[in-house]
Motif scaffolding. Structure first.
Motif, PDB file in Angstrom:
ATOM      1  N   MET A  18       0.858  -1.187   0.000  1.00 17.98           N
ATOM      2  CA  MET A  18       0.000   0.000   0.000  1.00 17.98           C
ATOM      3  C   MET A  18       0.894   1.236   0.000  1.00 17.98           C
ATOM      4  N   ARG A  19       0.463   2.277  -0.646  1.00 16.68           N
ATOM      5  CA  ARG A  19       1.207   3.541  -0.647  1.00 16.68           C
ATOM      6  C   ARG A  19       0.668   4.402   0.490  1.00 16.68           C
ATOM      7  N   VAL A  20       1.462   4.523   1.548  1.00 13.17           N
ATOM      8  CA  VAL A  20       1.071   5.297   2.715  1.00 13.17           C
ATOM      9  C   VAL A  20       2.177   6.299   3.022  1.00 13.17           C
ATOM     10  N   PRO A  21       1.893   7.595   3.007  1.00 12.52           N
ATOM     11  CA  PRO A  21       2.925   8.574   3.347  1.00 12.52           C
ATOM     12  C   PRO A  21       3.304   8.464   4.831  1.00 12.52           C
ATOM     13  N   ILE A  22       4.532   8.792   5.142  1.00 17.30           N
ATOM     14  CA  ILE A  22       5.006   8.781   6.527  1.00 17.30           C
ATOM     15  C   ILE A  22       4.978  10.225   7.016  1.00 17.30           C
ATOM     16  N   ALA A  23       4.129  10.510   8.030  1.00 23.21           N
ATOM     17  CA  ALA A  23       3.955  11.878   8.514  1.00 23.21           C
ATOM     18  C   ALA A  23       3.889  11.906  10.039  1.00 23.21           C
TER      19      ALA A  23
END
Length: 81
Positions: A57-62
């Motif tokens: 899955m494409r999940v941004p790290i924030a």
């Protein structure tokens, strides 16, 4: 060493996801790989979107952005922030 974050006076564990870390779903296509036929992203980058032929899955790290979701665990907790 990752930065330490606090929410309501509690230390937020590194493995807790944040509300700004929303999965991004791109257009999918039929994909043929070593394991046979499956799904892939239309603009797939095999070096970033797959591991052992499994689609990630494409999940941004924030970390620190929004509210910590303390009842959940991020999927890429062992990755670099």
């Amino acid at each position: 060493m990752p930065q330490t974050f606090y929410q309501n006076g509690l230390r937020v564990p590194y493995i807790a996801p944040w509300t700004h870390e929303i999965p991004r779903v791109g257009p999918l296509k039929r994909h043929r790989g070593r394991g046979g036929e499956g799904l892939g992203y239309a603009d797939e980058n095999p070096a970033a979107d797959r591991n052992s032929d499994a689609l990630w899955m494409r999940v941004p790290i924030a970390p620190g952005r929004g509210q910590a979701r303390l009842g959940s665990i991020i999927r890429c907790a062992n990755g670099a922030a």
